[in-house]
Every structure is written in C-alpha cells, then in structure tokens.
Enzyme design. Sequence first.
Site, PDB file in Angstrom:
ATOM      1  N   ASP A 160       0.870  -1.169   0.000  1.00  0.00           N
ATOM      2  CA  ASP A 160       0.000   0.000   0.000  1.00  0.00           C
ATOM      3  C   ASP A 160       0.910   1.222   0.000  1.00  0.00           C
ATOM      4  O   ASP A 160       1.581   1.499   1.002  1.00  0.00           O
ATOM      5  CB  ASP A 160      -0.894  -0.018   1.238  1.00  0.00           C
ATOM      6  N   SER A 172       3.561  12.156 -16.819  1.00  0.00           N
ATOM      7  CA  SER A 172       2.400  12.454 -17.652  1.00  0.00           C
ATOM      8  C   SER A 172       2.732  13.611 -18.581  1.00  0.00           C
ATOM      9  O   SER A 172       3.441  14.536 -18.187  1.00  0.00           O
ATOM     10  CB  SER A 172       1.193  12.818 -16.781  1.00  0.00           C
ATOM     11  N   TYR A 194      -4.916  16.470 -10.424  1.00  0.00           N
ATOM     12  CA  TYR A 194      -4.078  15.421 -11.005  1.00  0.00           C
ATOM     13  C   TYR A 194      -2.871  16.020 -11.711  1.00  0.00           C
ATOM     14  O   TYR A 194      -1.734  15.562 -11.538  1.00  0.00           O
ATOM     15  CB  TYR A 194      -4.905  14.573 -11.971  1.00  0.00           C
ATOM     16  N   LYS A 236       1.029  15.275 -10.704  1.00  0.00           N
ATOM     17  CA  LYS A 236       1.987  14.671 -11.633  1.00  0.00           C
ATOM     18  C   LYS A 236       3.148  15.612 -11.915  1.00  0.00           C
ATOM     19  O   LYS A 236       4.295  15.175 -12.071  1.00  0.00           O
ATOM     20  CB  LYS A 236       1.289  14.290 -12.939  1.00  0.00           C
TER      21      LYS A 236
END
Length: 299
Positions: free
Chosen positions: A65, A144, A158, A162
């Site tokens: 995790d 990304s 997001y 990133k």
Amino acid sequence: MSKQVILVTGASSGFGALTARELAGAGHTVYASMRETTGRNAPQVAVVADYAKTHGVDLRTVELDVASEPSVQAAIDQIVAEDGRLDVIVHNAGHMSFGPAEAFTPEQYAQLFDVNVLSTQRVNRAALPVLRQQGKGLVVWVSSSSTRGGTPPFLAPYFAAKAAMDSLAVSYASELTRWGIETSIIVPGAFTKGTNHFAHAGKPADEAVASAYMDGPYAGVAEAALNGLAALEPADADAGEVAEAIARVVDTPFGQRPFRVHIDPSQDGAEIVNGVADRVRAELFWRVGLQDLLKPVVR
C-alpha cells in the site's frame, strides 16, 4: 540482457499491470505490487498467478500500500529476502481526479498528492538503501504529458500532482548518479482507452461548487474536454506501448538509458517543452561544474 529483479507499484490494472507482464515476458523477475491482496484485489492476485503459470514467466504479486510506510517497507523486505536484491523500481502508482479545481477540498488535494507524489518517497526511502548498497540500479518514473503539454480544464489536482512527481524525479536523478543509479522518466499522453484512469477518476467533494461550474458558464466543458481528448487519440493508440517503452528502457545497457521517453499518440506538445527543459538542466550542470551528475557511475 541480464535478468533484473523489478518492483512495479500500482500493478493491479492499467499501465502497471501491462508493464509487469511485459517485463516478466522479457525474462525478468517482476513483483506486481498492489494493496488488499487478500481482499479487494484478491481476484487480481489470482489473475497474475494464472498469467505467470500460463506464460511460464516469473511474475509475482506483493502486498504494498503506497500510502503506508510499514506496508512499503514490508514489501521491500520481502523482495530482498526472496531474491537477495532489487534492481529496478517502477513508480507507477497514481490516481486521477476530474472536476473544477475549486470544488475539490484541500483534503482531497492532499490525498491525491499522497498517492501520486508522497508514495514515491515512501518507496524510495525503503528501496534506495538497497540499490545504493548494490552500487547499481534503475528508477523509472511514470509521469504524464500533462506536466508540460496541453492541459485541458477540470484536471487540476491530477495535473498538479503529476507535475510535482515529475519535478521530484528530475531532482532525484542527479542525486543518485554517483551511487550508480540511473533515472528514466516515462511520459505517457492521455490514453483514454486501455486503462482505468478516466473511469475511476475521483470527483469533487464540494458538489455545490461543482454544480455552479457545471450548470453555469462551464456547462458542457467537461464533455468537450473528454470528447476532445478522445478525438485526438488515434484509433490504433495502445496503452501497451507504455509498457513496451518501459521494458526497452530496462533492457537498455547501463549508462545508455534515456533520461526521458515520451509515448504520446496525441502529440500534445510535452515532448517539445520537455526537450527544452531537459537541455537547460544539462547546460546548467555544465555551467556549475557538476556535469558528472548527469550520468551514472559504476561504483
């Protein structure tokens, strides 16, 4: 190509699962990590075991995790106990969100940064001591194109996370070369098929603010953004190309691996901007007399 022991984070689906299979198929020992291996992801564990048996590859699962430091440490300890080493870390774990930036609470931003950014720090702090002691290794970061390419609206949390992860990867790179550890940053574009990124994207907690945007002057923008991204993507775009690119990087001889690799069928401009940024970074290192930090050394 020598057999490597590889950890892929977030490998229950998407890029992670594809990458784990591709690397195992290339002859490596691969640990596809995921959380809740005896619970929610138990079916995925069974799929991995069946794939390994059917294809005759060394593909394993490990409980990890990325939001838990003890869980991360236990996973690294297990890998080293079973194989005696760890050669490659693939930072793939991440999560996407979609909605107006204002409608996400600070706690949601913190949670997204935890999964996309702090997770890599937990893994690094557990795994890098092993790689440093070995005097050789590779860290692969799945970034990304949004960090420097086109950024359509409603993906702010997001995109910000990133970008932070990418920046961290760049900084880590020069701090690992003298330990004999290479860095490669993989930059996928907006693949709308073949992963669960968009399907499982988080939503804003503040529904009232979200509605003010979605039902007000920004009505239709969400659909336009998603449809536009899908339209830019060529019909033959395959998320598996990201996994193939990572496998090629791993199998490239030490010292010759590319610092950054773009896999962006939609060509959103990230490759151009990153090219300039990475060149400026290298030039600065030469100007300050630290050019040796640009390439790994064998210890």
